[in-house]
Structure formats: C-alpha cells, structure tokens
Design an enzyme around this catalytic site. Structure first.
Site, short mmCIF file in Angstrom:
data_model
loop_
_atom_site.label_atom_id
_atom_site.label_comp_id
_atom_site.label_asym_id
_atom_site.label_seq_id
_atom_site.Cartn_x
_atom_site.Cartn_y
_atom_site.Cartn_z
N LYS A 41 0.57 -0.80 -0.28
CA LYS A 41 -0.08 0.22 -0.48
C LYS A 41 0.75 1.21 -0.22
O LYS A 41 0.65 2.00 -0.30
CB LYS A 41 -1.14 -0.34 1.86
CG LYS A 41 -1.99 -0.90 1.11
CD LYS A 41 -2.83 -1.15 2.54
CE LYS A 41 -3.62 -2.49 2.18
NZ LYS A 41 -4.50 -2.53 3.91
N GLN A 80 -4.44 -1.52 10.05
CA GLN A 80 -4.27 -2.19 9.06
C GLN A 80 -5.07 -3.95 10.00
O GLN A 80 -5.40 -4.06 11.36
CB GLN A 80 -3.44 -3.24 8.80
CG GLN A 80 -2.61 -4.26 7.73
CD GLN A 80 -3.77 -4.47 6.82
OE1 GLN A 80 -3.91 -3.24 6.06
NE2 GLN A 80 -3.85 -5.29 5.95
N ASP A 132 -10.82 3.90 4.73
CA ASP A 132 -11.08 2.30 4.96
C ASP A 132 -12.52 1.81 4.47
O ASP A 132 -13.08 1.58 3.95
CB ASP A 132 -11.27 1.33 6.33
CG ASP A 132 -9.96 0.47 5.87
OD1 ASP A 132 -9.49 0.26 4.66
OD2 ASP A 132 -8.88 -0.01 6.84
N1 GUN Z 1 -6.99 -6.04 5.98
C1 GUN Z 1 -7.11 -7.38 5.09
N2 GUN Z 1 -7.50 -6.24 4.30
C2 GUN Z 1 -8.14 -4.64 4.91
C3 GUN Z 1 -8.50 -3.56 4.63
O1 GUN Z 1 -8.44 -3.72 2.99
N3 GUN Z 1 -8.61 -3.04 5.07
C4 GUN Z 1 -7.88 -3.14 6.68
N4 GUN Z 1 -7.79 -1.89 7.10
N5 GUN Z 1 -7.09 -4.59 6.58
C5 GUN Z 1 -7.43 -5.22 6.09
#
Ligand code: GUN
Length: 289
Positions: free
Chosen positions: A52, A96, A119
C-alpha cells in the site's frame, strides 16, 4: 486467455490519473498524507501494508506505516488514533486488520474521524451506502470500490443482473451488497450458514466470492453456459503453499464468460481503491477549510 478480467490495465490507467490529481493538490499546497497503523507481526499484514505504501508513494503522495508492538494496549492504540484524528496534515488513516487478539473487540472504524476514514469502515460510511451512495464523492470500502472499477472497465452491466455475493464480512460482503444494490443489481448475500449455496450460484449472472477458502467453489457451482461473470476476492494459500483464490480457477475458467485471476485480479484493485479514497479525502478536507 480471452476471458480474464485483469487489474493491470485499469491500475495503469488510474495511476496516471491519480498522479495528476496529486500534482494539482501539491500546486495548491496540499500533500495527500496517509498514516497506516500496523500492530504486531502478522506476516500477510506486513506485506499488504508495504504494498500500500509503495503504491501511494508512486503517485506522489505521502504514506507512513506506524508499526506498533504486538503488546500495544487498547489505550495506547486509541491515543494514537486520537492524535492522528486531530493532525491537520493527515488526510487519511486506517488500522490494518486483523488486530492482535487482545485488541479485536475495538471498533476501529468508528474511532477514526469520518473525513479520514479511507477504509470506509465507520458507521457514517455504511450509512452513506444505505442512503444510495456509489462512492464517487464519499469514502466507501476499498475492495467493493475496486470490484465496481473492474466491472465498469470491462463494460459488465449491473442493472437488473442477479448478483450472488458469498461472504458477509464488514469489509467486503456487506458493503458490496449495498453498493451493488445502488447500481440497480438484484443482490443475494450468501454466507457460511446459507443452505444449498449451489442453487444460488447456478442461477446468478455475476458471482462474487469473498470467503477465504482455497478453491472452495468448484465447477459444480457454475452453470457451464459461458454467460456467468466470476469475481474472486479470495487470497489464500493451498496445502502446498500455492497462492490461490476461492474459485477452482483451472476448472471454472472454461465454463464462464469472464473471471478474475488470483493474483492479478481483485487484490491490486483494493490498493487502488485506497489511493482513490486518500485523494478524495484530501480534496474534501481542503474544500472544507
Ligand atoms: N486487512 C485485509 N484487508 C484490509 C483492508 O482493506 N483494510 C484493513 N484495514 N485491513 C485489511
């Protein structure tokens, strides 16, 4: 193969557009700035957050991973979120997932201020989906946003289509079901307690799986009329450690009109959705000032 729905051309096109948007913001004195909170050492999260950050930086925006120790307390995590909520130089913020077990009862989506919730996991964001938003001007969860991008790019119509979504998570299945409804699809949301799943998938025009079970959906779940579109959200490893989706790709691909591969399908679209949300958040916040 002809019937693959690949993310690569979409990501390439959108990356150029996003970099241009960042340049415009920079000219106005705004540096889009994302903070990622990562707690502990869950290996896939280390990889996802690194990917990311790499993408956000590739479009000219800022991204910092705040890596906290596994034993971080609830108060420590909440204090950090509060501090970032108040920081006017931070436009986007997310934690995350999954969090370590002792922190899993925390509703992180609702601790982050609405304007920075890239998110799309807050009750405010869900409320927007309930009110018919399609995510053009408001923050919605990144994977559902990315799936819509795939369908639009490959000109797959949603109006009036029977869409079967498998998996009811707060991050994919539930928000996706609302989003698809806002695009005028007829949506069936299936999950682990659904009876006769096959009866649903066999009748669907579009099947989207987000269950996290390696190659769970075998060829019997598909109608073999080369009319169905299949979107695989799963990122799994089989017993040999091979990366695979929820769909038994090799056997299902010849039966359907179009299918996303794993890797190279939905995964990269989630990161794209996050970058789009960050730019949207930075723009929305600059307009409020
Ligand atoms: N863990 C796996 N996918 C995601 C996501 O899109 N956002 C977050 N915060 N955690 C994740």
């Amino acid at each position: 193969m002809e019937n693959l729905l690949l993310s690569k051309p979409i990501k390439e096109k959108r990356t150029v557009e996003l970099a241009q948007e960042v340049e415009k913001l920079l000219k106005g004195g705004i540096i889009p700035n994302l903070k990622v909170i990562l707690v502990g050492h869950y290996a896939p999260s280390l990889i996802y957050t690194r990917n990311k950050k790499k993408f956000i930086e590739s479009i000219g925006a800022k991204c910092e991973i705040l890596h906290l120790k596994e034993s971080t307390s609830e108060d420590e995590l909440k204090n950090l979120i509060n501090q970032l909520n108040l920081d006017h130089l931070v436009h986007g913020l997310f934690v995350q997932l999954p969090l370590p077990t002792h922190l899993q009862k925390i509703d992180v989506g609702n601790l982050i201020v609405n304007d920075k919730d890239v998110d799309g996991l807050s009750s405010f964001s869900f409320g927007n989906l309930l009110n018919g938003h399609r995510g053009d001007h408001s923050l919605i969860p990144c994977t559902p946003k990315g799936i819509i991008e795939i369908l639009k790019y490959y000109k797959i119509e949603l109006t009036g289509k029977n869409v079967v979504i498998i998996g009811r998570s707060a991050i994919v299945g539930k928000p996706l079901s609302l989003l698809m409804c806002n695009y005028d699809a007829t949506v069936t949301l299936c999950h682990s307690k659904t009876k006769n799943l096959k009866e649903h998938t066999l009748k669907a025009d579009i099947i989207i799986s987000a269950i996290g079970n390696p190659r769970f959906l075998t060829s019997e779940y598909f109608s073999n009329n080369k009319e169905q579109v299949v979107i695989d959200v799963g990122i799994n490893h089989d017993e040999k450690g091979v990366l695979c989706g929820d769909i038994d790709f090799d056997r299902v691909q010849p039966l359907v009109k179009a299918i996303t591969p794993v890797p190279g399908g939905v995964g990269p679209m989630t990161i794209l959705g996050l970058a789009q949300n960050l730019i949207l958040a930075a723009k929305n916040q600059s307009e409020k000032k």
